[in-house]
Design a protein around this motif. Structure first.
Motif, PDB file in Angstrom:
ATOM      1  N   LEU A 172       4.036   1.306  46.191  1.00  0.00           N
ATOM      2  CA  LEU A 172       3.123   0.967  45.401  1.00  0.00           C
ATOM      3  C   LEU A 172       1.838   1.562  45.366  1.00  0.00           C
ATOM      4  CD1 LEU A 172       3.947  -3.048  45.104  1.00  0.00           C
ATOM      5  CD2 LEU A 172       4.898  -0.932  43.668  1.00  0.00           C
ATOM      6  N   THR A 202       7.786  -3.057  49.646  1.00  0.00           N
ATOM      7  CA  THR A 202       6.277  -2.530  49.677  1.00  0.00           C
ATOM      8  C   THR A 202       5.837  -3.557  50.950  1.00  0.00           C
ATOM      9  OG1 THR A 202       3.969  -2.927  48.873  1.00  0.00           O
ATOM     10  CG2 THR A 202       5.508  -4.769  48.317  1.00  0.00           C
ATOM     11  N   GLY A 204       3.151  -4.984  50.847  1.00  0.00           N
ATOM     12  CA  GLY A 204       2.259  -5.921  50.424  1.00  0.00           C
ATOM     13  C   GLY A 204       1.076  -5.832  49.565  1.00  0.00           C
ATOM     14  N   ILE A 209       1.631  -5.066  43.038  1.00  0.00           N
ATOM     15  CA  ILE A 209       2.827  -6.012  42.743  1.00  0.00           C
ATOM     16  C   ILE A 209       2.730  -6.621  41.230  1.00  0.00           C
ATOM     17  CG2 ILE A 209       4.114  -8.157  43.396  1.00  0.00           C
ATOM     18  CD1 ILE A 209       3.430  -7.657  46.148  1.00  0.00           C
ATOM     19  N   ASP A 210       1.591  -7.006  40.938  1.00  0.00           N
ATOM     20  CA  ASP A 210       1.140  -7.330  39.548  1.00  0.00           C
ATOM     21  C   ASP A 210       1.676  -6.358  38.548  1.00  0.00           C
ATOM     22  OD1 ASP A 210       0.825 -10.088  40.477  1.00  0.00           O
ATOM     23  OD2 ASP A 210      -1.209  -9.704  40.933  1.00  0.00           O
ATOM     24  N   ASN A 213       5.350  -5.783  38.184  1.00  0.00           N
ATOM     25  CA  ASN A 213       5.816  -7.132  37.377  1.00  0.00           C
ATOM     26  C   ASN A 213       5.636  -6.946  36.024  1.00  0.00           C
ATOM     27  OD1 ASN A 213       7.076  -9.532  37.285  1.00  0.00           O
ATOM     28  ND2 ASN A 213       4.809 -10.569  37.672  1.00  0.00           N
ATOM     29  N   LEU A 220      12.234  -6.729  43.819  1.00  0.00           N
ATOM     30  CA  LEU A 220      11.213  -6.533  45.051  1.00  0.00           C
ATOM     31  C   LEU A 220      11.432  -6.828  46.087  1.00  0.00           C
ATOM     32  CD1 LEU A 220       8.121  -6.113  45.215  1.00  0.00           C
ATOM     33  CD2 LEU A 220       7.812  -8.451  44.867  1.00  0.00           C
ATOM     34  N   VAL A 222       9.705  -7.245  50.192  1.00  0.00           N
ATOM     35  CA  VAL A 222       8.201  -7.206  50.813  1.00  0.00           C
ATOM     36  C   VAL A 222       8.600  -7.207  52.364  1.00  0.00           C
ATOM     37  CG1 VAL A 222       6.517  -8.868  51.058  1.00  0.00           C
ATOM     38  CG2 VAL A 222       7.263  -8.666  48.830  1.00  0.00           C
ATOM     39  N   ALA A 250       1.349 -13.579  45.064  1.00  0.00           N
ATOM     40  CA  ALA A 250       1.597 -12.398  44.226  1.00  0.00           C
ATOM     41  C   ALA A 250       3.379 -12.646  44.055  1.00  0.00           C
ATOM     42  CB  ALA A 250       1.308 -11.270  44.766  1.00  0.00           C
ATOM     43  N   CYS A 251       3.955 -12.931  45.118  1.00  0.00           N
ATOM     44  CA  CYS A 251       5.656 -13.196  44.818  1.00  0.00           C
ATOM     45  C   CYS A 251       5.866 -14.086  44.039  1.00  0.00           C
ATOM     46  CB  CYS A 251       6.127 -13.262  46.632  1.00  0.00           C
ATOM     47  SG  CYS A 251       6.067 -11.833  47.292  1.00  0.00           S
ATOM     48  N   PHE A 254       5.573 -12.769  40.629  1.00  0.00           N
ATOM     49  CA  PHE A 254       6.690 -11.986  40.323  1.00  0.00           C
ATOM     50  C   PHE A 254       7.889 -12.560  39.853  1.00  0.00           C
ATOM     51  CE2 PHE A 254      10.207  -9.044  41.153  1.00  0.00           C
ATOM     52  CZ  PHE A 254       9.635  -7.980  40.616  1.00  0.00           C
ATOM     53  N   VAL A 263      12.572 -12.972  45.744  1.00  0.00           N
ATOM     54  CA  VAL A 263      12.199 -11.781  46.482  1.00  0.00           C
ATOM     55  C   VAL A 263      12.927 -11.668  47.629  1.00  0.00           C
ATOM     56  CG1 VAL A 263      10.044 -11.083  47.412  1.00  0.00           C
ATOM     57  CG2 VAL A 263      10.057 -12.254  45.444  1.00  0.00           C
TER      58      VAL A 263
END
Ligand code: SAH
Length: 368
Positions: A172, A202, A204, A209-210, A213, A220, A222, A250-251, A254, A263
């Motif tokens: 990312l 990732t 994080g 992440i957004d 998405n 995904l 993490v 963020a998750c 997602f 996730v």
């Protein structure tokens, strides 16, 4: 005067961009579909062999475009069937790619950067420092080269059924190159892998992440490694910028509105560091915030690390506690450790622009 036109490496282009490129040279966009099928379905990179292109185009292409790939520098095969390739990506830099065969599937673990800037304390790539981002061609090229060695898809049988961006680097932090490569993995004109079979892992990076998405449908993973900010700051320094609460939010975004199932959280178990039953209990509370699966990774040692792998009983206990919390937890089998191909052991061989290795050496000497 040098009038040579810069050749476009077609491995750098996702399908839509390749159609645009063909239009930019005065061709019809559907030429991209023909070329993509030759390249990714047939494994052909010689323009003259692409016989459904017009003769004129076949003659013209070599001066305008190339199909350049990272070269395989070495290949090692583990006694468990895992294969590790070292790819030469120029400038004395080499990256690693690992193929993990299992019954009914084959997973390719792909690198996204030469080294990694994030400096996670338990990761061999981190200890090596960072050199540069890989290009799209160098990322999708790892898949192409592995597919060639394993046999390009023939008679409907596929050797590579899953791709995980879990090799060297933080994918990312290299979205510009990673996104087109992911598109090529997903697209039917590329490798046609279903969304759940392409995983981006990732440490994080919340804003990215957004972006991921909103751009593409992929799975995904993490890398969590601790349910507590204080400890996670030590293990994954990026946590200081994007602490656990922001990461979990963020998750949640997602998995929202899409039928994006869950996730996967990765948790490397390090003896006496993050493997206490209390860590497991706190982890349950955290993971309840998001539809989750937990992937426990026994720590894989590498030269120079002070960390040790948790004892098997401790790993089992940790897993049991999580499962009692009604969260699926699997323990990742260590594969290819006889060829240093296991998680976190990928170090490649490169010119460290961050001079991290040198600093670590000096520190060790000073402490001696
Ligand atoms: N930068 C990305 C992808 C690369 S790492 C990320 O952080 O997710 C792939 C996985 O291997 C991550 O979960 C990482 O935390 C884990 N890992 C790194 N070093 C390890 C080690 N020495 N032993 C076991 N797992 C490790």
């Amino acid at each position: 005067m040098d009038t040579a036109v810069r050749q476009q490496n077609l491995f750098d282009l996702a399908p839509a961009a390749m159609a645009d490129w063909f239009e930019s040279i005065g061709e019809r966009g559907f030429r991209a579909q023909q070329v993509l099928k030759w390249v990714y379905h047939q494994g052909v990179t010689d323009f003259s062999a692409m016989h459904n292109l017009s003769q004129t185009l076949r003659n013209q292409l070599p001066s305008l475009a190339s199909l350049e790939l990272p070269a395989i520098q070495s290949q090692q095969v583990s006694k468990d069937g895992t294969i590790k390739w070292l790819f030469d990506v120029g400038g004395e830099n080499a990256i690693e790619t690992v193929f993990i065969p299992e019954s009914g599937r084959g997973t390719l673990c792909v690198s996204s950067q030469v080294g990694c800037a994030l400096n996670c304390s338990f990761c061999a790539t981190g200890a090596q420092g960072f050199n540069r981002n890989l290009s799209t061609a160098e990322i999708i090229g790892q898949v192409w080269q592995a597919a060639r060695v394993l046999g390009h898809q023939r008679n409907g049988e596929r050797k590579i059924t899953n791709v995980v961006m879990m090799g060297m680097g933080e994918p990312l932090l290299n979205l510009d190159a990673v996104l087109p490569a992911l598109e090529l993995m997903r697209d039917d004109l590329g490798y046609g892998l279903a969304s759940r079979r392409v995983t981006v892992s990732t440490a994080g990076l919340v804003p990215a992440i957004d972006v991921l998405n909103q751009t593409l449908d992929v799975a995904l993973a993490v890398s969590l490694h601790s349910p507590i900010d204080e400890l996670r700051n030590e293990l994954v320094p990026l946590n200081k910028k994007y602490p656990i609460a922001e990461l979990m939010a963020a998750c949640q975004r997602f998995v929202k509105d899409k039928h994006k199932r869950s996730v996967t959280f990765e948790y490397t178990l390090i003896n006496g560091v993050n493997d206490h039953p209390e860590h497991a209990r706190r982890l349950i509370k955290l993971l309840r915030q998001v539809p989750s699966k937990l992937n426990l990774i026994p720590f894989n040692p590498f030269p120079g690390t002070a960390y040790r792998c948790s004892k098997p009983e401790r790993i089992e206990r940790f897993q049991q506690i999580i499962m009692q919390g009604n969260i699926i937890a699997t323990v990742r089998k260590t594969r290819g450790d006889d060829i240093d191909a296991a998680c976190g052991q990928l170090a490649g061989d490169f010119n460290d622009r961050t001079r991290r290795r040198q600093r670590i050496q000096l520190q060790l000497q000073a402490n001696a």
